[in-house]
Design a protein around this motif. Structure first.
Motif, PDB file in Angstrom:
ATOM      1  N   MET A  50       0.844  -1.209   0.000  1.00  0.00           N
ATOM      2  CA  MET A  50       0.000   0.000   0.000  1.00  0.00           C
ATOM      3  C   MET A  50       0.869   1.244   0.000  1.00  0.00           C
ATOM      4  O   MET A  50       0.614   2.202  -0.735  1.00  0.00           O
ATOM      5  CB  MET A  50      -0.897   0.028   1.249  1.00  0.00           C
TER       6      MET A  50
ATOM      7  N   ARG B 265       2.471   1.816  -3.204  1.00  0.00           N
ATOM      8  CA  ARG B 265       1.473   2.082  -4.248  1.00  0.00           C
ATOM      9  C   ARG B 265       1.479   1.024  -5.352  1.00  0.00           C
ATOM     10  O   ARG B 265       1.220   1.318  -6.517  1.00  0.00           O
ATOM     11  CB  ARG B 265       1.683   3.469  -4.851  1.00  0.00           C
TER      12      ARG B 265
ATOM     13  N   TRP C 277      -0.707  -1.529  -6.288  1.00  0.00           N
ATOM     14  CA  TRP C 277      -2.068  -1.894  -5.940  1.00  0.00           C
ATOM     15  C   TRP C 277      -2.435  -3.321  -6.336  1.00  0.00           C
ATOM     16  O   TRP C 277      -3.270  -3.948  -5.680  1.00  0.00           O
ATOM     17  CB  TRP C 277      -3.042  -0.884  -6.534  1.00  0.00           C
TER      18      TRP C 277
ATOM     19  N   ALA D  54      -6.804  -0.102   2.811  1.00  0.00           N
ATOM     20  CA  ALA D  54      -6.376  -0.044   1.409  1.00  0.00           C
ATOM     21  C   ALA D  54      -7.086   1.094   0.682  1.00  0.00           C
ATOM     22  O   ALA D  54      -6.457   1.856  -0.066  1.00  0.00           O
ATOM     23  CB  ALA D  54      -6.662  -1.377   0.718  1.00  0.00           C
TER      24      ALA D  54
ATOM     25  N   GLU E 101      -5.642   4.425   2.002  1.00  0.00           N
ATOM     26  CA  GLU E 101      -4.326   4.721   1.428  1.00  0.00           C
ATOM     27  C   GLU E 101      -4.442   5.111  -0.043  1.00  0.00           C
ATOM     28  O   GLU E 101      -3.706   5.978  -0.523  1.00  0.00           O
ATOM     29  CB  GLU E 101      -3.386   3.516   1.584  1.00  0.00           C
ATOM     30  N   TYR E 102      -5.367   4.482  -0.760  1.00  0.00           N
ATOM     31  CA  TYR E 102      -5.549   4.833  -2.173  1.00  0.00           C
ATOM     32  C   TYR E 102      -6.059   6.269  -2.311  1.00  0.00           C
ATOM     33  O   TYR E 102      -5.583   7.030  -3.157  1.00  0.00           O
ATOM     34  CB  TYR E 102      -6.523   3.867  -2.842  1.00  0.00           C
TER      35      TYR E 102
ATOM     36  N   SER F 222      -3.022   8.571  -1.428  1.00  0.00           N
ATOM     37  CA  SER F 222      -1.913   8.525  -2.382  1.00  0.00           C
ATOM     38  C   SER F 222      -2.294   9.054  -3.757  1.00  0.00           C
ATOM     39  O   SER F 222      -1.450   9.586  -4.480  1.00  0.00           O
ATOM     40  CB  SER F 222      -1.387   7.098  -2.512  1.00  0.00           C
ATOM     41  N   SER F 223      -3.564   8.910  -4.122  1.00  0.00           N
ATOM     42  CA  SER F 223      -3.995   9.372  -5.442  1.00  0.00           C
ATOM     43  C   SER F 223      -4.483  10.818  -5.428  1.00  0.00           C
ATOM     44  O   SER F 223      -4.928  11.324  -6.466  1.00  0.00           O
ATOM     45  CB  SER F 223      -5.111   8.466  -5.972  1.00  0.00           C
TER      46      SER F 223
ATOM     47  N   ARG G 241      -5.807   1.314 -11.438  1.00  0.00           N
ATOM     48  CA  ARG G 241      -5.152   0.998 -10.156  1.00  0.00           C
ATOM     49  C   ARG G 241      -6.158   0.625  -9.063  1.00  0.00           C
ATOM     50  O   ARG G 241      -6.006  -0.394  -8.401  1.00  0.00           O
ATOM     51  CB  ARG G 241      -4.300   2.180  -9.697  1.00  0.00           C
ATOM     52  N   GLY G 242      -7.155   1.461  -8.862  1.00  0.00           N
ATOM     53  CA  GLY G 242      -8.090   1.246  -7.756  1.00  0.00           C
ATOM     54  C   GLY G 242      -8.881  -0.040  -7.866  1.00  0.00           C
ATOM     55  O   GLY G 242      -9.278  -0.624  -6.854  1.00  0.00           O
TER      56      GLY G 242
ATOM     57  N   LEU H 258      -8.085  -3.190  -5.704  1.00  0.00           N
ATOM     58  CA  LEU H 258      -8.460  -3.297  -4.292  1.00  0.00           C
ATOM     59  C   LEU H 258      -9.643  -4.232  -4.086  1.00  0.00           C
ATOM     60  O   LEU H 258      -9.784  -4.840  -3.019  1.00  0.00           O
ATOM     61  CB  LEU H 258      -8.800  -1.905  -3.726  1.00  0.00           C
TER      62      LEU H 258
END
Length: 459
Positions: free
Chosen positions: A238, A241, A243, A267, A270-271, A274-275, A296-297, A300
């Motif tokens: 995480m 990054r 994912w 998760a 953090e996404y 970070s995004s 990316r997402g 999860l």
């Protein structure tokens, strides 16, 4: 004045009755939980930029800085080898000490001569361990007493079966899986802590994981070390990054324990951070948001698929999607309850209100009460020190783990909450405090190891 004082003492006496103490304890747990929930929401909103702007203009790295980073990266390869060897040594020494202590306690209390190797399985194959081995050997079934073992999640028994082809024994295969997992859990915990703190904190975090009073479970045939390894690796990815790896390791953790699905919450947190999702919403960059989610997402959502696979296994072998819940209720007499009420019953059992036997109070009621209170205090201590995602995960994990109405494994479940070891590492900066904690942990580890191998209910 005397009349008023008499009335006050009468009220105070009535409020300190045994039943009312339990009620006040339940209310205190609810109050603490509400405070922690509000703090988690506040700090997460602050971290994501909802309360304050989090837009930071990126600075271009110079060529010199880039080359320095490359050299540091190359040097880190050598450093990581030393760290890995250091951790292997720590794990080996801690496990050998625990195993030797268990053997000595067995010899002394049974007043018999037994071989240290020949008696190993007899000493350590207790409580849930035979059930994991049964599932590894025979798989899930819908007949006999073994049908109840479907409550155990499949990944750990599956790995035991795979490793049994190497060791030619299921118990030894379980030991191999657990101890390899423990080494990797410690290694990745060290790396995870280094992302935010210094080597000393990382070293202390690993040490507290290894000398926790219930850490003997991590070296025997239980899921604790495998689950710790997968969750810590998942959190590490995480932070990096990556994912897809977050989704895969989270999926495997969900196939190890029911609490694994809780990884989905940190998760997502953090996404979002970070995004820079909130900043993109403020700037109406919706196309970038959708591209990020698709590329990316989306990974999860692999995490909760582990729970769906486990439910499907229930359907395949029993014909009932939720047979594990039925068995939990009818065979183990437990179900999901209101966690403050569950903690209140633990409190009542610990202080003797429920007339529990002294050995049962010592073996699992008092440890559960202490574990619950300790984790709550560590959560409050950790605000502004640990990432909000770590704190949220710790809090939700604690609630879920202390929600079964017949709670006898709370301390072992609390051991799976890895952020508490980072918090202990931060809390013990003072040298005197560190050695005091280390002494207390070691004494309690020795005590509960002896209690476990003597066959008392430590679960």
């Amino acid at each position: 004045m005397e009349k008023a004082l008499f009335q006050f003492m009468t009220i105070l006496t009535s409020l300190t009755g045994r039943w009312n103490i339990s009620i006040f304890f339940e209310c205190a747990v609810i109050l603490f939980s509400l405070v922690i929930s509000v703090l988690i929401i506040y700090y997460f909103l602050k971290e994501t930029g909802v309360l304050y702007s989090s837009v930071i203009s990126p600075k271009k790295e110079s060529i010199i800085i880039s080359k320095l980073k490359y050299l540091i990266h190359k040097l880190n390869g050598l450093t990581e080898c030393r760290i890995f060897l250091h951790i292997i040594l720590m794990v080996i020494l801690s496990r050998l000490t625990i195993f030797l202590l268990g053997y000595i306690a067995t010899v002394l209390f049974q007043n018999t001569q037994i071989g240290i190797f020949s008696s190993f399985e007899e000493i350590w194959n207790r409580w849930d361990s035979p059930h994991y081995i049964d599932v590894a050997r025979n798989g899930y079934t819908n007949e006999g007493d073994s049908r109840f073992f479907i409550i155990y999640y499949p990944l750990y028994p599956m790995l035991i079966r795979v490793f049994s082809y190497v060791t030619s024994g299921f118990f030894s295969a379980g030991l191999l899986v657990s101890n390899i997992s423990l080494v990797l859990a410690c290694y990745y915990l060290y790396k995870l802590v280094l992302l935010d703190f210094d080597n000393e904190t990382a070293d202390k975090s690993v040490l507290f994981l290894l000398i926790h009073p219930f850490s003997f479970f991590a070296g025997i045939v239980y899921t604790e070390s495998l689950f710790l390894m997968l969750t810590i690796i998942c959190f590490y990815y995480m932070r990096e990054r990556k994912w897809l790896m977050v989704g895969l390791t989270g999926f495997l953790a969900t196939l190890t324990k029911n609490q694994g699905v809780l990884i989905f919450l940190p998760a997502v947190m953090e996404y979002i951070v970070s995004s820079a999702l909130i900043d993109k919403i403020k700037q109406r960059k919706f196309k970038m948001i959708w591209i990020g989610l698709i590329t990316r997402g989306i990974y999860l959502f692999i995490i909760p698929l582990g729970t769906l696979v486990y439910i499907a296994i229930n359907r395949i072998f029993t014909g009932n999607w939720f047979m594990f819940l039925e068995y939990e209720l009818t065979h183990w007499h437990t179900q999901f309850g209101f966690f403050p009420s569950v903690v209140k019953s633990i409190f009542a059992n610990s202080i003797g209100i429920s007339k529990e036997e002294p050995i049962r109070r010592i073996s699992f009621w008092i440890p559960q009460l202490v574990s619950f209170g300790t984790v709550l205090l560590l959560i409050l201590y950790s605000f502004n020190k640990l990432r909000v995602s770590y704190i949220a995960y710790t809090f939700v994990f604690l609630i879920i783990s202390f929600s079964p109405t017949w709670s006898i494994c709370g301390t072992r479940y609390a051991y799976n909450i890895f952020p508490i070891f980072i918090a202990f590492g931060l809390f013990s900066k003072n040298r005197t405090l560190f050695f005091s904690l280390m002494f207390f942990f070691t004494i309690m580890l020795a005590f509960y190891t002896v209690v476990f191998v003597r066959g008392f209910p430590v679960m």
